[in-house]
Design an enzyme around this catalytic site. Structure first.
Site, PDB file in Angstrom:
ATOM      1  N   HIS A 120     -20.809  -0.437  11.249  1.00 42.32           N
ATOM      2  CA  HIS A 120     -21.532  -1.523  10.740  1.00 42.32           C
ATOM      3  C   HIS A 120     -22.894  -1.789  11.503  1.00 42.32           C
ATOM      4  O   HIS A 120     -23.775  -2.424  11.310  1.00 42.32           O
ATOM      5  CB  HIS A 120     -20.879  -3.083  10.889  1.00 42.32           C
ATOM      6  CG  HIS A 120     -20.662  -3.438  12.086  1.00 42.32           C
ATOM      7  ND1 HIS A 120     -19.783  -3.196  13.152  1.00 42.32           N
ATOM      8  CD2 HIS A 120     -21.212  -4.471  12.696  1.00 42.32           C
ATOM      9  CE1 HIS A 120     -19.843  -3.940  14.381  1.00 42.32           C
ATOM     10  NE2 HIS A 120     -20.700  -4.939  13.959  1.00 42.32           N
TER      11      HIS A 120
ATOM     12  N   PHE B  21       0.872  -1.143  -0.028  1.00 43.97           N
ATOM     13  CA  PHE B  21       0.186  -0.095  -0.089  1.00 43.97           C
ATOM     14  C   PHE B  21       0.774   1.315  -0.145  1.00 43.97           C
ATOM     15  O   PHE B  21       0.375   2.202  -0.227  1.00 43.97           O
ATOM     16  CB  PHE B  21      -1.068   0.119   1.262  1.00 43.97           C
ATOM     17  CG  PHE B  21      -1.757  -1.165   1.593  1.00 43.97           C
ATOM     18  CD1 PHE B  21      -2.216  -1.818   0.091  1.00 43.97           C
ATOM     19  CD2 PHE B  21      -2.091  -1.513   2.551  1.00 43.97           C
ATOM     20  CE1 PHE B  21      -3.190  -2.878   0.568  1.00 43.97           C
ATOM     21  CE2 PHE B  21      -2.795  -2.715   2.708  1.00 43.97           C
ATOM     22  CZ  PHE B  21      -3.674  -3.317   1.871  1.00 43.97           C
TER      23      PHE B  21
ATOM     24  N   HIS C 190     -20.668   2.388  17.930  1.00 42.05           N
ATOM     25  CA  HIS C 190     -21.881   1.710  17.827  1.00 42.05           C
ATOM     26  C   HIS C 190     -22.748   1.996  18.962  1.00 42.05           C
ATOM     27  O   HIS C 190     -24.063   2.228  18.699  1.00 42.05           O
ATOM     28  CB  HIS C 190     -21.559   0.205  18.166  1.00 42.05           C
ATOM     29  CG  HIS C 190     -20.467  -0.308  17.237  1.00 42.05           C
ATOM     30  ND1 HIS C 190     -20.267  -0.184  16.024  1.00 42.05           N
ATOM     31  CD2 HIS C 190     -19.500  -1.482  17.491  1.00 42.05           C
ATOM     32  CE1 HIS C 190     -19.482  -0.988  15.699  1.00 42.05           C
ATOM     33  NE2 HIS C 190     -18.921  -1.542  16.457  1.00 42.05           N
TER      34      HIS C 190
ATOM     35  N   ASP D 241     -13.747   0.702  21.919  1.00 43.34           N
ATOM     36  CA  ASP D 241     -14.258  -0.316  20.709  1.00 43.34           C
ATOM     37  C   ASP D 241     -15.827  -0.181  20.421  1.00 43.34           C
ATOM     38  O   ASP D 241     -16.116  -0.380  19.372  1.00 43.34           O
ATOM     39  CB  ASP D 241     -13.989  -1.598  21.440  1.00 43.34           C
ATOM     40  CG  ASP D 241     -13.963  -2.748  20.391  1.00 43.34           C
ATOM     41  OD1 ASP D 241     -13.592  -2.403  19.031  1.00 43.34           O
ATOM     42  OD2 ASP D 241     -14.539  -4.146  20.678  1.00 43.34           O
TER      43      ASP D 241
HETATM   44  C1  BG6 Z   1     -16.935  -4.597  16.614  1.00 44.83           C
HETATM   45  C2  BG6 Z   1     -16.110  -4.574  17.740  1.00 44.83           C
HETATM   46  O1  BG6 Z   1     -16.790  -3.308  15.930  1.00 44.83           O
HETATM   47  O2  BG6 Z   1     -18.143  -4.906  17.027  1.00 44.83           O
HETATM   48  C3  BG6 Z   1     -15.956  -6.088  18.517  1.00 44.83           C
HETATM   49  O3  BG6 Z   1     -14.729  -4.334  17.489  1.00 44.83           O
HETATM   50  C4  BG6 Z   1     -17.567  -6.419  18.574  1.00 44.83           C
HETATM   51  O4  BG6 Z   1     -15.264  -6.132  19.629  1.00 44.83           O
HETATM   52  C5  BG6 Z   1     -18.331  -6.235  17.530  1.00 44.83           C
HETATM   53  O5  BG6 Z   1     -17.403  -7.748  18.790  1.00 44.83           O
HETATM   54  C6  BG6 Z   1     -19.839  -6.281  17.650  1.00 44.83           C
HETATM   55  O6  BG6 Z   1     -20.672  -6.301  16.493  1.00 44.83           O
HETATM   56  P1  BG6 Z   1     -21.932  -7.180  16.280  1.00 44.83           P
HETATM   57  O7  BG6 Z   1     -22.196  -6.939  15.073  1.00 44.83           O
HETATM   58  O8  BG6 Z   1     -21.105  -8.864  16.531  1.00 44.83           O
HETATM   59  O9  BG6 Z   1     -22.938  -7.020  17.424  1.00 44.83           O
END
Ligand code: BG6
Length: 522
Positions: free
Chosen positions: A209, A114, A271, A266
């Protein structure tokens, strides 16, 4: 189960089908990595089977690994086959061979570092060829599925080698940036500045995500498409909100990453704050990406930075999770035997707006907890008791609205009814809606909508620079305080439990509230 014929038939009707995205190429940097294999490729396969991927499409993988296009295709084919009846995110009984072969035929592998211009020059040639062979129209979606230290350098190389040039709107060039976006407030600001020097904000798609989860997306629809929620969705009627993201997994093979990260970084500014902003935001004036993102940013900007007495950290010790004995965090691979890193965090936040002033939001997330369970629980104020004077009713139970995110997806409302009989006694009951009872299951790893939205240029579900920075700003005082003071009580919760006792005190401090029990819906 649905039992009202009219409503039921409405949900059985097939939803209007989205159109395939327009012609484009997608370039995945870090194509030999875990994220690409487990999630991005299965998502592209699902988009192929649901006919949302354009016919005029090319997929180019870039990585340092010594592979050829043939070997890459074979690897991915083996991987897809291993998913059949497996227990990963991508669950399927069989692979649609025609769809898979059509995706394979569009794949080209580019081996390269990269950091070198030669890699990008080769990539430029391949993109030009893809424009002719696959008629991609010169549009390119670059996906940075790489370690975060490469985000800045790869984006700069894309730009300095001319690959980000949109030729005055004749073609589009977009870049998806994965998480972690920065390590704290300062580094997030620096990364934004670095990216914005070489790309326009409207070319940057910062992915989280959680926003790809169907139930997270539906929070806005539930709130704003139903007239009866909005009048009670405020401080006059809501006592407090609890957001729980409980995981049963430990740190798996990610010890090295986790030792630098911890639960707060994290999960929370990204999230958990997505769940929070969806719950707390004002109605946007439209579904225009910036209208929605501005309302979310209003919430983040209205949350004062968290003080240390409103934060609890925990680390798991040995224990039993889902009937299996597991080790403590400090015995996980690549983890220090004296690690001070938290695997659990609970926070109490305030939102200084007219709607929410005085309504605490309690957030908690942890690894190795009793059950995998994500929910947003809204507790309404109690009804006054006076009506029940002279009856057997000594107290009324609280009403809860629960938005269940995973693993079971649905909504439930808990309230009280009179028990049948001659005396007045009340019983709490639950009215539940489960997505699986009403809608056919869809094969979804959570990245399909996000990739598709990026291809059609809809940034609604992606983080804007200001949102990312506002999220980090809220948690920065806690990050600083925890870094300067080592915990003395770790490990402080047993694997398979619901977290440390200090978290119970955090929520009880303010008038005897308590956490909901994880995963039993009560
Ligand atoms: C990730 C974290 O972004 O999301 C992880 O780095 C976590 O530590 C995960 O386990 C949780 O995502 P999901 O979709 O499995 O609930």
């Amino acid at each position: 189960m649905p039992n009202d014929a009219a409503v039921s038939s409405a949900t059985q009707e097939s939803a209007p089908q989205a159109k395939p995205a327009g012609p484009c190429a997608m370039v995945i940097f870090g194509t030999a990595g875990d994220l690409t294999k487990r999630l991005v490729i299965p998502a592209l396969y699902n988009l192929t089977t649901s006919k949302l991927l354009p016919d005029d499409f090319a997929l180019i993988g870039v990585d340092i690994a010594d592979l050829s296009t043939e070997k890459w295709r074979q690897r991915l084919t083996d991987m897809m086959q291993s998913f059949v009846a497996g227990d990963g995110e991508f669950q399927t009984d069989s692979i649609d061979i025609t769809a898979w072969k059509s995706l394979l035929a569009r794949m080209t592998y580019v081996q390269g570092d990269f950091a070198t211009d030669a890699t990008f020059a080769r990539l430029g040639d391949i993109l030009q060829r893809a424009e002719q062979v696959h008629r991609t129209g010169g549009n390119v979606l670059f996906y940075l599925a790489v370690a975060d230290r490469f985000f800045g350098p790869v984006a700069e190389k894309i730009a300095t080698t001319g690959l980000a040039d949109q030729q005055d709107g004749k073609r589009w060039r977009r870049v998806i940036v994965e998480k972690p976006f920065g390590h704290d407030w300062t580094t997030a600001k620096a990364l934004n500045a670095r990216l914005l020097k070489v790309l326009g904000e409207n070319q940057i798609y910062r992915i989280d995500h959680f926003l790809g989860k169907e139930t997270v997306q539906s929070i806005m629809a539930v709130r704003f498409a139903n007239g009866f929620f909005e009048p009670i969705w405020n401080r006059d009627h809501i006592d407090h909100v609890q957001i729980t993201v409980a995981e049963t997994i430990g740190v798996e093979h990610r010890g090295r990453f986790y030792e630098q990260t911890g639960a707060l970084r994290d999960m929370v500014p990204n999230h958990v704050f997505q769940l929070l902003t969806m719950t707390a935001m004002e109605p946007p004036s439209s579904f225009d990406p910036d209208a929605v993102r501005s309302r979310k940013n209003d919430i983040l900007s209205a949350i004062p930075p968290v003080s240390l007495d409103c934060a609890v950290r925990g680390q798991y010790g040995r224990g039993e999770v889902m009937g299996r004995s597991v080790d403590d965090y400090r015995h996980e691979p690549d983890v220090s035997a004296t690690s001070p890193v938290e695997t659990y965090v609970a926070l109490k936040l305030e939102i200084d707006t007219w709607r929410w002033a005085g309504v605490p939001f309690y957030l908690r997330t942890g690894k190795r907890m009793s059950k995998r369970w994500t929910e947003i629980a809204i507790r309404f104020r109690r009804a006054p008791l006076s009506l029940f004077k002279g009856t057997n009713v000594a107290e009324t139970h609280a009403n809860w609205l629960i938005l269940q995110i995973q693993p079971d997806e649905g909504i439930s409302l808990q309230y009280q009814v009179k028990r049948p009989g001659q005396t007045v006694t009340l019983s709490p009951i639950k009215m539940s809606f489960a997505y699986k009872d009403w809608f056919p299951p869809q094969s979804n790893v959570g990245y399909e909508t996000l990739i598709y939205d990026c291809m059609i240029g809809d940034a609604t579900l992606f983080q804007r620079a200001d949102m990312v920075e506002a999220g980090w700003c809220i948690v920065q005082p806690v990050l600083d305080a925890w870094a300067s003071k080592q915990p003395t009580d770790f490990p402080n919760y047993e694997a398979g439990s619901s977290g440390p006792a200090a978290a119970d005190r955090l929520i009880a401090d303010a008038g005897g509230r308590s956490w909901r029990s994880i995963g039993n819906g009560t």
